[in-house]
Design an enzyme around this catalytic site. Structure first.
Site, short mmCIF file in Angstrom:
data_model
loop_
_atom_site.label_atom_id
_atom_site.label_comp_id
_atom_site.label_asym_id
_atom_site.label_seq_id
_atom_site.Cartn_x
_atom_site.Cartn_y
_atom_site.Cartn_z
N ASP A 1 6.23 0.07 -7.16
CA ASP A 1 4.81 0.25 -7.47
C ASP A 1 4.22 1.44 -6.73
O ASP A 1 3.30 2.10 -7.23
CB ASP A 1 4.04 -1.02 -7.11
CG ASP A 1 4.25 -2.13 -8.13
OD1 ASP A 1 4.67 -1.83 -9.26
OD2 ASP A 1 4.00 -3.30 -7.79
N GLY A 2 4.73 1.74 -5.52
CA GLY A 2 4.21 2.88 -4.77
C GLY A 2 4.41 4.19 -5.50
O GLY A 2 3.55 5.08 -5.45
N ARG B 1 -7.47 -7.96 17.73
CA ARG B 1 -8.89 -8.20 17.87
C ARG B 1 -9.54 -8.01 16.51
O ARG B 1 -9.08 -7.22 15.69
CB ARG B 1 -9.51 -7.23 18.88
CG ARG B 1 -9.01 -7.44 20.31
CD ARG B 1 -9.56 -6.37 21.22
NE ARG B 1 -9.14 -6.54 22.60
CZ ARG B 1 -9.36 -5.66 23.56
NH1 ARG B 1 -10.01 -4.53 23.27
NH2 ARG B 1 -8.95 -5.89 24.79
N ASP C 1 -6.42 -0.48 -4.57
CA ASP C 1 -7.42 -1.00 -3.65
C ASP C 1 -7.77 -0.04 -2.53
O ASP C 1 -7.06 0.93 -2.28
CB ASP C 1 -6.94 -2.33 -3.03
CG ASP C 1 -5.55 -2.23 -2.41
OD1 ASP C 1 -5.25 -1.21 -1.78
OD2 ASP C 1 -4.77 -3.19 -2.57
N ASP D 1 -10.07 -9.71 10.13
CA ASP D 1 -9.08 -8.62 10.12
C ASP D 1 -9.49 -7.48 9.20
O ASP D 1 -8.88 -6.41 9.24
CB ASP D 1 -7.71 -9.15 9.69
CG ASP D 1 -7.04 -9.98 10.77
OD1 ASP D 1 -7.63 -10.12 11.86
OD2 ASP D 1 -5.93 -10.48 10.54
N SER E 1 -4.59 -8.02 -2.27
CA SER E 1 -5.71 -8.95 -2.44
C SER E 1 -5.24 -10.38 -2.65
O SER E 1 -5.76 -11.32 -2.04
CB SER E 1 -6.60 -8.50 -3.60
OG SER E 1 -7.68 -9.40 -3.79
#
Length: 287
Positions: A72-73, A156, A146, A175, A189
């Protein structure tokens, strides 16, 4: 249909095995072909010495189809290559998922249908992605899948606020957040808990990533909404933007990532007529 560009990912199509087989089939049907590298790959041991590689930008000026060999890349990269040319893309999967690919590597004989005009063209929505800082646009790209706004490697959270047409829709720490097209709904997603949206739909999907609140849920908006993600307090923490899995762009506190439907679309060639739901069942293993 006269001229076809073949763009192999040399790290997946070793020795251009499938590319050269496809070239032979296409030429037998009377089509002109050119082999071009799909991204900034140096001509080294990954490219067979006896293969003539043409300049991609030159060949794009008068070609009718781009065939990608890889995952897909490779197709995502091709969507940017063809952005200004309105050239259809046909994906041949030599990767792992290959969700956007039309053919598998063992189905190359189906390429004979191209010369016989036994195909259709599917139009996929894209997104324009911009970063604004202190009133200036400092970054711009176009996404087929996306735009991912995420924290850095340190464990964090970051705080973001999501606006739809300047109205706050959600604010949370976590995140990060994904803003995707229907095509991208089955990529990062869906792994983050977002909905599966039929690829030819016209919507924008907003999916929180590991949000630290039960109230942060995925949103599916109308196609013409203008989405703004504001980076709130991150202190010394890092936040990054990645478009279609590309190189990360570092974000600062108070930066705004503005996302809207693009005037560009990606054209995907369909040969087999496989249903989107068959692809979901096969690729995502719902059985």
């Amino acid at each position: 249909m006269k001229k076809v560009i073949l763009t192999p990912n040399p790290y997946r199509d070793r020795n251009f095995r499938y590319t050269l087989e496809a070239e032979k089939i296409l030429r037998e049907t009377g089509l002109e072909t050119a082999i071009c590298l799909p991204f900034g790959t140096n001509r080294d041991d990954s490219v067979p010495k006896d293969v003539q590689v043409s300049d991609l930008n030159t060949e794009l000026k008068d070609c009718d189809l781009v065939i990608c060999f890889g995952g897909d890349g490779t197709i995502l990269h091709a969507s940017k290559m063809t952005l200004e040319h309105e050239i259809p893309i046909l994906g041949i999967n030599i990767g792992t998922m290959g969700f956007m690919a039309e053919l598998e590597s063992g189905e190359l004989e189906d390429l004979r249908r191209i010369a016989a005009r036994e195909y259709s063209i599917e139009r996929r929505m894209m997104l324009d992605v911009e970063v604004w800082r202190d009133g200036r646009k400092i970054f711009a790209d176009t996404a087929l899948n996306d735009a991912a706004i995420t924290k850095g490697a340190v464990a964090r959270v970051i705080q973001v606020a999501v606006y739809c047409d300047n109205v706050e829709a959600s604010a949370f720490s976590g995140d990060g957040v994904l803003v995707s097209t229907p095509t991208g709904s089955t990529a990062y997603s869906v792994s983050a808990g977002g909905p599966i949206v039929e690829a030819t739909a016209r919507n924008i999907i907003i999916t929180p990533i590991c949000a630290h609140t039960m109230q942060a849920k995925s949103l599916v908006t109308a196609k013409d909404r203008h989405i703004t993600v504001k980076i709130e307090r991150i202190g010394r923490r890092n936040a990054f933007l990645s478009v279609d899995g590309g190189r990360a762009f570092r974000l600062n506190s108070e930066d705004q990532v503005r996302i809207s439907r693009s005037s560009h679309e990606t054209l995907l060639m369909k040969i087999k007529g496989t249903s989107f739901y068959e692809i979901v069942r096969e690729k995502l293993g719902s059985r």
